[in-house]
Design a protein around this motif. Sequence first.
Motif, short mmCIF file in Angstrom:
data_model
loop_
_atom_site.label_atom_id
_atom_site.label_comp_id
_atom_site.label_asym_id
_atom_site.label_seq_id
_atom_site.Cartn_x
_atom_site.Cartn_y
_atom_site.Cartn_z
N ALA A 208 41.92 100.60 18.86
CA ALA A 208 40.60 100.48 18.29
C ALA A 208 39.58 100.08 19.35
CB ALA A 208 40.59 99.46 17.15
N ALA A 209 38.36 100.57 19.18
CA ALA A 209 37.24 100.18 20.04
C ALA A 209 36.02 99.99 19.16
CB ALA A 209 36.99 101.27 21.09
N LYS A 210 35.28 98.89 19.41
CA LYS A 210 34.12 98.59 18.56
C LYS A 210 32.82 99.16 19.09
CE LYS A 210 33.38 94.04 20.68
NZ LYS A 210 33.28 92.59 20.43
N ASN A 211 32.88 99.80 20.27
CA ASN A 211 31.68 100.47 20.79
C ASN A 211 32.08 101.58 21.76
OD1 ASN A 211 31.96 99.33 23.50
ND2 ASN A 211 31.24 97.40 22.59
N GLY A 212 31.10 102.36 22.17
CA GLY A 212 31.38 103.52 23.02
C GLY A 212 31.89 103.17 24.40
N GLU A 213 31.37 102.08 24.98
CA GLU A 213 31.81 101.68 26.31
C GLU A 213 33.30 101.36 26.34
OE1 GLU A 213 29.15 100.55 24.80
OE2 GLU A 213 27.41 100.83 26.12
N ILE A 214 33.76 100.60 25.36
CA ILE A 214 35.18 100.25 25.28
C ILE A 214 36.01 101.51 25.02
CG2 ILE A 214 36.92 98.96 23.99
CD1 ILE A 214 34.79 96.84 23.44
N ALA A 215 35.50 102.39 24.19
CA ALA A 215 36.23 103.63 23.88
C ALA A 215 36.47 104.45 25.15
CB ALA A 215 35.45 104.46 22.87
N LEU A 216 35.47 104.56 26.00
CA LEU A 216 35.61 105.33 27.24
C LEU A 216 36.65 104.70 28.15
CD1 LEU A 216 31.86 106.19 27.89
CD2 LEU A 216 33.66 107.80 27.25
N LYS A 217 36.69 103.38 28.21
CA LYS A 217 37.70 102.70 29.04
C LYS A 217 39.11 102.95 28.51
CE LYS A 217 34.65 98.97 30.62
NZ LYS A 217 34.36 97.51 30.58
N ILE A 218 39.28 102.84 27.19
CA ILE A 218 40.60 103.07 26.59
C ILE A 218 41.05 104.51 26.81
CG2 ILE A 218 41.88 103.17 24.42
CD1 ILE A 218 40.21 100.79 23.45
N ALA A 219 40.09 105.45 26.73
CA ALA A 219 40.44 106.87 26.92
C ALA A 219 40.98 107.16 28.31
CB ALA A 219 39.21 107.74 26.65
N HIS A 220 40.66 106.28 29.27
CA HIS A 220 41.14 106.47 30.64
C HIS A 220 42.43 105.71 30.94
CE1 HIS A 220 37.14 108.18 31.37
NE2 HIS A 220 37.67 108.74 32.43
N LEU A 221 42.96 105.00 29.93
CA LEU A 221 44.23 104.31 30.15
C LEU A 221 45.36 105.33 30.20
CD1 LEU A 221 43.85 101.25 27.74
CD2 LEU A 221 43.50 101.29 30.23
N ASP B 5 31.76 100.67 15.09
CA ASP B 5 31.18 99.34 15.31
C ASP B 5 31.35 98.42 14.11
OD1 ASP B 5 29.29 101.10 13.99
OD2 ASP B 5 27.81 99.51 14.20
N THR B 6 31.89 98.95 13.02
CA THR B 6 32.12 98.13 11.82
C THR B 6 33.61 97.83 11.69
OG1 THR B 6 30.26 99.22 10.71
CG2 THR B 6 31.83 98.01 9.32
N PRO B 7 34.01 96.55 11.83
CA PRO B 7 35.44 96.21 11.78
C PRO B 7 36.13 96.67 10.51
CG PRO B 7 34.16 94.35 12.59
CD PRO B 7 33.17 95.37 12.13
N GLU B 8 35.42 96.62 9.37
CA GLU B 8 36.04 97.04 8.12
C GLU B 8 36.44 98.52 8.16
OE1 GLU B 8 33.21 95.44 8.39
OE2 GLU B 8 33.59 93.48 7.45
N ASN B 9 35.62 99.34 8.78
CA ASN B 9 35.94 100.76 8.88
C ASN B 9 37.17 100.99 9.76
OD1 ASN B 9 33.76 101.43 7.28
ND2 ASN B 9 32.40 101.82 9.01
N ILE B 10 37.26 100.22 10.85
CA ILE B 10 38.43 100.31 11.71
C ILE B 10 39.69 99.90 10.94
CG2 ILE B 10 39.58 99.28 13.72
CD1 ILE B 10 36.89 99.15 15.10
#
Length: 340
Positions: free
Chosen positions: A33-46, A13-18
């Motif tokens: 990159a994903a800034k939260n868990g919801e986006i991460a789950l969507k990307i994982a299904h691409l 969730d911290t852009p600097e860490n990404i």
Amino acid sequence: MATDKATILVVDDTPENIDVLAGLLRDDYNVKAAKNGEIALKIAHLSPPPELILLDIMMPGIDGFEVCQRLKADPVTRHIPVIFVTAKISPEDEIRGLDLGAVDYITKPISPPIVKARVKTHLALFNQNRELDRKVKAQTEVIADTRQKVIERLGRAAEYKDNETGMHVVRMSHYSRILALAAGMNEADADLLQAAAPMHDIGKIGIPDRVLQKPGKLDAEEWEIMKTHAEIGGEILGDDESELLQLAKLVALTHHEKWDGSGYPKGTSGTDIPLEGRIVAIADVFDALTSTRPYKEGWPVEKAIGLLEEEAGKHFDPKLVKLFIENLPKVLEVKESFLD
């Protein structure tokens, strides 16, 4: 543009860490990159999915633990290795993360050499496991194919003894599958029936040649001997724990029973005859009628269908006869594909 680089998903969730992780890894990998868990789950299904996920724990919304739990609960994403990248690294947290399915932890502030080494190691393990799965699957398919060929040849051994040469057991097993699916059987059970059906007459191996190969009509005593092949088949197939052999035994024992109770060996009638036996009875007779043998010409399909209709409610389950006729185009496609 096509690339051979592995894809890594960085979730924080911290852009600097990404930015730090992406800058460290992008020369060697494709970084998403994903800034939260919801986006991460969507990307994982691409498609294609990431091959490794670097996941922060402390995030707003769903935290890293829940993201990992959801990934591992989903058949589509459970194989993706997850490495937690976090400053929260108490022994309890580490155990919890590993229990959820994470493969490793990297602590913040990160050490670039450690990040690169851990990523490289876990990607290598992931690729090794994926290749091993591929080889196991390929070998399993070979074993299944070999098993089916052995079964068909066992079935043909009995048919050769009875002058039933050629592809009879192959065709009738395919007919059985078609009819099983039409009758509402699921794919797995229909496949199992197709595998078992070639052994329906394996008991003919135990019938004396003077009876089995007699050119003329059998007398009463000889007919009683002939009828024992169903129970001989059951004895040959035995009481094995194998689901396939159990079904093969059931088919061997019941495919000569008749809807009106006049069949053998038990004289079972109607729906008391197992569905698999009723299905194989129709598939077996249809192929026997329409196949040319040294001692007879094959019947035209129309004449064979006429006999099935005439015997519906007597020899055969009338509902199954109707379904068989409705699926005749599929049956005839098989018939043309496996000519003698």
